[in-house]
Scaffold this active site. Structure first.
Site, PDB file in Angstrom:
ATOM      1  N   SER A 173      56.648  61.089  -9.528  1.00  0.00           N
ATOM      2  CA  SER A 173      56.176  62.280 -10.228  1.00  0.00           C
ATOM      3  C   SER A 173      57.333  63.260 -10.253  1.00  0.00           C
ATOM      4  O   SER A 173      58.137  63.298  -9.323  1.00  0.00           O
ATOM      5  CB  SER A 173      54.992  62.938  -9.517  1.00  0.00           C
ATOM      6  OG  SER A 173      53.811  62.247  -9.775  1.00  0.00           O
TER       7      SER A 173
ATOM      8  N   GLU B  28      62.522  77.251 -21.522  1.00  0.00           N
ATOM      9  CA  GLU B  28      61.598  77.111 -22.654  1.00  0.00           C
ATOM     10  C   GLU B  28      60.253  76.527 -22.245  1.00  0.00           C
ATOM     11  O   GLU B  28      59.382  76.373 -23.070  1.00  0.00           O
ATOM     12  CB  GLU B  28      62.230  76.215 -23.734  1.00  0.00           C
ATOM     13  CG  GLU B  28      63.507  76.762 -24.320  1.00  0.00           C
ATOM     14  CD  GLU B  28      64.753  76.529 -23.454  1.00  0.00           C
ATOM     15  OE1 GLU B  28      65.812  77.062 -23.815  1.00  0.00           O
ATOM     16  OE2 GLU B  28      64.668  75.836 -22.411  1.00  0.00           O
ATOM     17  N   SER B  29      60.031  76.134 -21.030  1.00  0.00           N
ATOM     18  CA  SER B  29      58.795  75.659 -20.416  1.00  0.00           C
ATOM     19  C   SER B  29      59.068  74.512 -19.465  1.00  0.00           C
ATOM     20  O   SER B  29      59.659  74.728 -18.425  1.00  0.00           O
ATOM     21  CB  SER B  29      57.699  75.321 -21.419  1.00  0.00           C
ATOM     22  OG  SER B  29      56.463  75.241 -20.704  1.00  0.00           O
TER      23      SER B  29
ATOM     24  N   HIS C 235      54.524  61.387 -14.583  1.00  0.00           N
ATOM     25  CA  HIS C 235      53.947  60.588 -13.502  1.00  0.00           C
ATOM     26  C   HIS C 235      54.014  59.144 -13.980  1.00  0.00           C
ATOM     27  O   HIS C 235      53.643  58.860 -15.131  1.00  0.00           O
ATOM     28  CB  HIS C 235      52.505  60.995 -13.189  1.00  0.00           C
ATOM     29  CG  HIS C 235      52.018  60.346 -11.936  1.00  0.00           C
ATOM     30  ND1 HIS C 235      52.331  60.833 -10.687  1.00  0.00           N
ATOM     31  CD2 HIS C 235      51.295  59.227 -11.741  1.00  0.00           C
ATOM     32  CE1 HIS C 235      51.782  60.044  -9.770  1.00  0.00           C
ATOM     33  NE2 HIS C 235      51.158  59.067 -10.385  1.00  0.00           N
TER      34      HIS C 235
ATOM     35  N   CYS D 130      59.117  76.013 -26.086  1.00  0.00           N
ATOM     36  CA  CYS D 130      58.938  77.099 -27.040  1.00  0.00           C
ATOM     37  C   CYS D 130      60.301  77.472 -27.614  1.00  0.00           C
ATOM     38  O   CYS D 130      61.313  76.861 -27.285  1.00  0.00           O
ATOM     39  CB  CYS D 130      58.267  78.296 -26.369  1.00  0.00           C
ATOM     40  SG  CYS D 130      59.248  79.053 -25.060  1.00  0.00           S
TER      41      CYS D 130
END
Length: 172
Positions: A104, A111-112, A117, A132
């Site tokens: 994971s 930008e995020s 996983h 974004c």
């Protein structure tokens, strides 16, 4: 805590937050959060496409029949390659290798994020790519195909915030 610990927690990074945001975590009652959200004088990083205004593009990417999905270093390199190819800004990568198998991880971006996983025993990796601004998340698809040696990559797109934000602020 040491400065590095604070950095890893995301504290001490320049965020552009106003002082009143950081003291109590709550905006003062007299501030309308929607006012000027898309004001031309501020760089809001909202995307305007096809008459829609939305916060960002979130791709749900399923890697099928992939190889190397149990290799932490390979996954971290795939994150870095996605960031570069998409024109994003990497802030931090954290991965965890499970026993007996699976990984994971998340790449935190300005930008995020990109997250994953994996179920290497069946060649499956569940990736999220959310970006974004001017970043181009669709470019991550070919990177993931190459990184995990498969042409079977399935993608669904969500426009986060679509219908919630208009040119004048939050939708009613």
């Amino acid at each position: 805590m040491k400065d590095m610990d604070l950095f890893q927690l995301g504290l001490g990074l320049e965020t552009g937050a106003q002082e009143e945001d950081t003291v109590s975590g709550v905006m003062p009652a007299n501030v309308n959060a929607a006012a000027g959200i898309l004001d031309d004088s501020r760089d809001d990083h909202f995307i305007r496409r096809d008459g829609d205004v939305f916060a960002g593009t979130h791709l749900i990417i399923e890697v099928v029949n992939g190889h190397g999905l149990d290799d932490e270093a390979r996954i971290q390199q795939a994150f870095r390659d996605c960031v570069t190819e998409c024109g994003a800004t990497l802030l931090h990568i954290h991965t965890h290798k499970f026993s007996p198998q699976g990984v994971s991880g998340v790449a935190v971006l300005a930008e995020s994020h990109i997250s994953v996983h994996t179920w290497p025993e069946i060649g499956y990796g569940a990736f999220d790519v959310f970006m974004c601004g001017d970043a181009e998340p669709w470019r991550a698809v070919d990177v993931l195909k190459a990184a995990f040696g498969t042409d079977d990559v399935r993608v669904r797109e969500l426009r986060r915030g679509s219908g919630l934000v208009t040119e004048t602020g939050l939708a009613a």
